[in-house]
Design an enzyme around this catalytic site. Structure first.
Site, mmCIF file in Angstrom:
data_model
loop_
_atom_site.group_PDB
_atom_site.id
_atom_site.type_symbol
_atom_site.label_atom_id
_atom_site.label_comp_id
_atom_site.label_asym_id
_atom_site.label_seq_id
_atom_site.Cartn_x
_atom_site.Cartn_y
_atom_site.Cartn_z
ATOM 1 C CE LYS A 1 -2.173 -1.009 3.856
ATOM 2 N NZ LYS A 1 -1.588 -2.277 4.330
ATOM 3 N NE ARG B 1 -4.755 -1.523 9.667
ATOM 4 C CZ ARG B 1 -3.686 -0.910 9.150
ATOM 5 N NH1 ARG B 1 -3.723 0.352 8.839
ATOM 6 N NH2 ARG B 1 -2.594 -1.587 8.938
ATOM 7 N NE ARG C 1 7.445 -2.605 6.302
ATOM 8 C CZ ARG C 1 6.121 -2.416 6.376
ATOM 9 N NH1 ARG C 1 5.421 -2.189 5.280
ATOM 10 N NH2 ARG C 1 5.514 -2.487 7.536
ATOM 11 N NE ARG D 1 6.086 -0.176 10.269
ATOM 12 C CZ ARG D 1 4.932 -0.304 9.633
ATOM 13 N NH1 ARG D 1 4.782 0.222 8.431
ATOM 14 N NH2 ARG D 1 3.926 -0.942 10.191
ATOM 15 N NE ARG E 1 2.064 -4.741 11.381
ATOM 16 C CZ ARG E 1 3.256 -4.762 10.762
ATOM 17 N NH1 ARG E 1 4.299 -5.314 11.346
ATOM 18 N NH2 ARG E 1 3.381 -4.225 9.579
HETATM 19 P P1 ADP Z 1 0.855 -2.138 8.256
HETATM 20 O O1 ADP Z 1 -0.220 -1.983 7.218
HETATM 21 O O2 ADP Z 1 2.185 -2.521 7.681
HETATM 22 O O3 ADP Z 1 0.474 -2.999 9.425
HETATM 23 P P2 ADP Z 1 0.553 0.674 9.105
HETATM 24 O O4 ADP Z 1 1.733 1.562 9.036
HETATM 25 O O5 ADP Z 1 -0.568 0.939 8.183
HETATM 26 O O6 ADP Z 1 1.166 -0.762 8.917
HETATM 27 O O7 ADP Z 1 -0.034 0.649 10.587
HETATM 28 C C1 ADP Z 1 0.774 0.399 11.698
HETATM 29 C C2 ADP Z 1 -0.072 0.249 12.947
HETATM 30 O O8 ADP Z 1 -0.786 1.473 13.222
HETATM 31 C C3 ADP Z 1 -1.158 -0.815 12.886
HETATM 32 O O9 ADP Z 1 -0.655 -2.093 13.216
HETATM 33 C C4 ADP Z 1 -2.153 -0.286 13.938
HETATM 34 O O10 ADP Z 1 -1.690 -0.536 15.237
HETATM 35 C C5 ADP Z 1 -2.096 1.207 13.725
HETATM 36 N N1 ADP Z 1 -3.080 1.670 12.726
HETATM 37 C C6 ADP Z 1 -2.802 2.213 11.501
HETATM 38 N N2 ADP Z 1 -3.929 2.547 10.841
HETATM 39 C C7 ADP Z 1 -4.960 2.191 11.646
HETATM 40 C C8 ADP Z 1 -6.384 2.259 11.534
HETATM 41 N N3 ADP Z 1 -6.979 2.761 10.439
HETATM 42 N N4 ADP Z 1 -7.138 1.791 12.571
HETATM 43 C C9 ADP Z 1 -6.563 1.304 13.670
HETATM 44 N N5 ADP Z 1 -5.228 1.203 13.851
HETATM 45 C C10 ADP Z 1 -4.423 1.639 12.863
#
Ligand code: ADP
Ligand code: ZN
Length: 219
Positions: free
Chosen positions: A13, A88, A127, A156, A167
């Site tokens: 993404k 999400r 990554r 990360r 996740r």
């Molecule tokens: P990835 O898609 O690689 O897991 P992101 O950078 O999108 O990573 O998100 C990292 C973390 O931030 C998620 O594991 C969650 O804890 C939090 N997070 C991000 N976006 C959301 C969302 N829309 N709703 C709830 N938690 C979120």
């Protein structure tokens, strides 16, 4: 054009969002990046609440929606926004519709990235990201620093196997409903399947452009 990027962790993404943002001159809004930025500032009012990110669990809808609403306002008159990592949950999708409606805008396109879990795991474990421009690399590319920013790449904190598995679980349990939500809406829903670990970002980008072109949304 407002685009929602849907897909499990590691599905591309961020990378594809960046390529699309450049191509169509759109703003990029990544909730993960926003949260990681807040987590660098112990004085931020959401600092304690966001500690949950380190465990791979979802942040509450209330907090996420407030952060996104604020970020959209700051983007002001962008031509369109690419939403990466949001929504999400169905409650977040509904909140986004409300926010956009109030500006006479809507979600125009949803890109749903489908990638096999073993490929995702290999990508996430290897990554490395640029802490400045957030560009994503893989250890197999052998970069030590970001070629653009000349700063050292970092891993990360949540890219370790234990948290990655949490996740995936969160995604499968809570984000599945978001697909149904958008399939039932009138936006353009584009399914992308990437089942080969060697497919390059540029190839996926071309696949997206050709799908958009079929719908009259790109040339
Ligand atoms: P990835 O898609 O690689 O897991 P992101 O950078 O999108 O990573 O998100 C990292 C973390 O931030 C998620 O594991 C969650 O804890 C939090 N997070 C991000 N976006 C959301 C969302 N829309 N709703 C709830 N938690 C979120
Ligand atoms: Zn960089």
């Amino acid at each position: 054009m407002n685009i929602v990027l849907l897909g499990p962790p590691g599905s591309g993404k961020g990378t594809q969002g960046q390529l699309l943002a450049e191509r169509f001159d759109l703003a990029q809004l990544s909730t993960g990046d926003l949260f990681r930025q807040i987590l660098q500032d112990p004085d931020h009012p959401l600092y304690d609440e966001l500690q949950i990110v380190k465990q791979g669990k979802l942040v509450s809808d209330e907090v996420v929606n407030a952060v996104v609403e604020d970020a959209i306002k700051k983007l002001g008159n962008a031509k369109g926004i690419i939403f990466d990592g949001f929504p999400r949950t169905v409650a977040q999708a509904q909140a986004l519709d409300k926010m956009l409606n109030s500006m006479n805008k809507r979600v125009d396109v949803v890109l749903d990235f489908n990638v096999a879990q073993d490929v995702l795991l290999q990508r996430l474990l290897g990554r490395r990201v640029c802490p400045d421009c957030k560009r994503v690399f893989h250890i197999k590319q052998r970069y030590v620093e970001c070629p653009d920013c000349k700063v050292q790449l970092v891993t990360r904190e949540d890219d370790n196997e234990e948290v990655i598995m949490k996740r995936f679980k969160e995604y499968n349990e809570k984000t599945a409903g978001v697909k149904e939500y958008y399939l039932d809406s009138d936006c353009a829903y584009i399914n992308l399947t990437v089942d080969d670990a060697d497919t390059t970002p540029e190839e996926v980008h071309q696949q997206i452009i050709s799908e958009l072109a079929k719908r009259g949304l790109a040339q």
